[in-house]
Enzyme design. Structure first.
Site, PDB file in Angstrom:
ATOM      1  N   LYS A  81     -23.857 -32.420 -14.323  1.00 45.82           N
ATOM      2  CA  LYS A  81     -22.505 -32.610 -13.800  1.00 45.82           C
ATOM      3  C   LYS A  81     -22.221 -31.574 -12.715  1.00 45.82           C
ATOM      4  CE  LYS A  81     -17.828 -33.115 -15.786  1.00 45.82           C
ATOM      5  NZ  LYS A  81     -17.077 -33.082 -17.067  1.00 45.82           N
ATOM      6  N   SER A 156     -14.757 -37.053 -18.218  1.00 49.90           N
ATOM      7  CA  SER A 156     -14.979 -36.823 -16.795  1.00 49.90           C
ATOM      8  C   SER A 156     -16.458 -36.715 -16.422  1.00 49.90           C
ATOM      9  CB  SER A 156     -14.274 -35.530 -16.379  1.00 49.90           C
ATOM     10  OG  SER A 156     -14.781 -34.412 -17.112  1.00 49.90           O
ATOM     11  N   SER A 180     -14.630 -35.569 -22.791  1.00 47.91           N
ATOM     12  CA  SER A 180     -15.382 -35.905 -21.580  1.00 47.91           C
ATOM     13  C   SER A 180     -16.899 -35.935 -21.728  1.00 47.91           C
ATOM     14  CB  SER A 180     -15.006 -34.937 -20.446  1.00 47.91           C
ATOM     15  OG  SER A 180     -13.692 -35.185 -20.028  1.00 47.91           O
TER      16      SER A 180
END
Length: 470
Positions: A81, A156, A180
């Site tokens: 990420k 996310s 997330s």
């Protein structure tokens, strides 16, 4: 050994490289080939670093040939990420504001994986500043679900969930502040571990909410997550909130049976208002756990609706505090959804925020008392499978906010309590979308939820299913 290296699990490919059955270069090349095929359909990567990755893989092979082995992930290519700072590399955090931000330090979690020998493939897409549960991004576009184009991945950690599911990377770091990691795991059909708050250092990871943020992995299996957790967990002088609690042998835990373990099924909240497919998957998962030797009982939890509301208050205020300067100086550079959430949080009073924080200890004590008779609790990650990108788009869908609130209602309470939770694939909806369950454990007892997840995965093959190109 599987014929296509990219389809192997993290632990499988690490062993194959160590045994010189595969080279890091050919594994990296296999991942890059799949990335080239899938990226136009998924939008999962923020940056693809093909040439540097192949160069690093060649160097890893040369080191291995000399007996210079860095660690258990020597030569394994990974992408993470795009909120984990890596010195000398851009980390956009999914935002316009940090589009050109070059990190001067490397996050502790990422450094520990690099020290174990990993090769960098690039960076993965994410919701802007990690503040979104679906995978929408106003600046870089939505990430699409590998199982059904046009549907959300969950956020996310949207790129992490999609890339692991499509076998573009063997694992990926995500972050879990309100779900997330677990939501992308559920929506994309992979395994995701939300750790106990403080179990893994957050130094060098972009903050969202300091009271709730956790760092953790998404991968194919519970065994993969155990390997990664063992490498990352532990004290860190760069993060005073990193716990001194002993780091367990998480890999060994994945070999244990379920005999003697008691798993609780909530009597309410987590079993209310479930779509039929999710309810069916929960029943089937419970049946499998029983067949594997677990004692499954009902458990009455405290009112987790209140925990969800308190979690939202804490997250919103702490996020707004971090973003205050940019909200004043650069409001035009935020996407509308993130800007709205941050601005709304500025209206929350200090008293309300402190009350939400102060109640946390009592809420945790009540939860511990309610679950004292079980080793873990099983619950759906979300009451639904992945909705479409259109129906969950705040800018377009009339009922989008209601859709989003429903998606996250089962994840937020666990962040508020600071507990570990492992999301595992448990089936598919009638439309072919993945469904996941979460195993909620006791503080710093990731080992038990990993034991349960691994045993379930030995008895099922949902985690081994691979989507096909559209």
């Amino acid at each position: 050994m599987r014929s296509e290296p990219a389809l192997m699990t993290l632990t499988e490919v690490a062993r194959a490289i160590a045994a010189k059955q595969l080279s890091s270069h050919e594994v990296t090349r296999a991942c890059l080939h799949r990335i080239a095929q899938w990226q136009p359909h998924l939008n999962a990567f923020m940056a693809i670093e093909s040439e540097p990755a192949l160069k690093a893989a060649t160097a890893a092979d040369e080191e291995l040939a000399k007996g210079d082995i860095k660690g258990p992930l020597h030569g394994v290519p990974l992408a993470h990420k795009d909120m984990y700072y890596d010195a000398g590399h851009v980390s956009t955090c999914g935002s316009l504001i940090r589009r050109d931000f070059v990190a001067s330090t490397t996050s502790t979690a990422l450094q520990r994986l690099k020290d174990a020998g990993t090769v960098r493939l690039g960076t993965l897409q994410m919701a802007e500043f990690a503040y979104g549960p679906t995978g929408h991004n106003a600046h870089y576009g939505a990430v699409h679900n590998p199982w059904k184009h046009g549907h959300v991945t969950g956020g996310s950690s949207s790129g992490s969930g999609a890339a692991v599911a499509a076998r573009l990377t063997f694992a990926a770091l995500g972050s879990d502040t309100g779900g997330s990691i677990r939501m992308p795991a559920h929506f994309c059909g992979v395994t995701g571990l939300k750790v106990t708050w403080g179990r893994v250092s957050r130094a060098g990871a972009m903050p969202l909410s300091q009271s709730l943020d956790t760092v953790g992995p998404l991968a194919q299996t519970a065994e993969d997550c155990a390997l990664l957790l063992g490498l990352m967990a532990g004290l860190d002088p760069e993060d005073p909130t990193a716990s001194a609690a002993p780091v367990q042998d998480y890999l060994a835990a994945t070999k244990a049976s379920l005999k003697g373990l008691r798993i609780g099924v909530p009597k309410s909240f987590y079993v209310d208002d479930l779509d039929a497919d999710v309810a069916k998957a929960l029943d089937a998962t419970i049946a499998t756990l029983k067949a594997e030797g677990a004692d499954v009982v009902q458990v009455g939890l405290t009112d987790h609706r209140q925990l969800s509301a308190a979690s939202q208050i804490v997250l919103a205020v702490e996020a707004a505090a971090f973003h205050k300067r940019w909200l004043i100086e650069r409001p035009q550079d935020y996407g509308p959804q993130v800007l709205m959430r941050l601005q709304n949080a500025l209206a929350v009073s200090g008293v309300t925020y402190l009350e939400a924080l102060r109640w946390r200890g009592a809420a945790l004590a009540a939860h511990i008392a309610a679950t004292s008779g079980v080793d873990a609790v099983i619950a759906p990650v979300s009451p639904v499978a992945a909705p479409s990108i259109a129906e969950s788009d705040i800018g377009a869908g009339q009922n989008a906010e209601a859709v989003i609130q429903r998606l996250t209602r089962f994840t937020r309470p666990i962040n508020y309590l600071g507990l570990p939770s492992l999301a595992i694939p448990c089936g598919f909806s009638s439309s072919g979308l993945p469904i996941g369950m979460q195993l909620i454990g006791r503080s710093f007892d990731e080992a038990t939820v990993l034991t349960i997840g691994a045993a379930f995965q030995r008895a099922t093959d949902f985690h081994a299913k691979v989507p096909t190109l559209p």
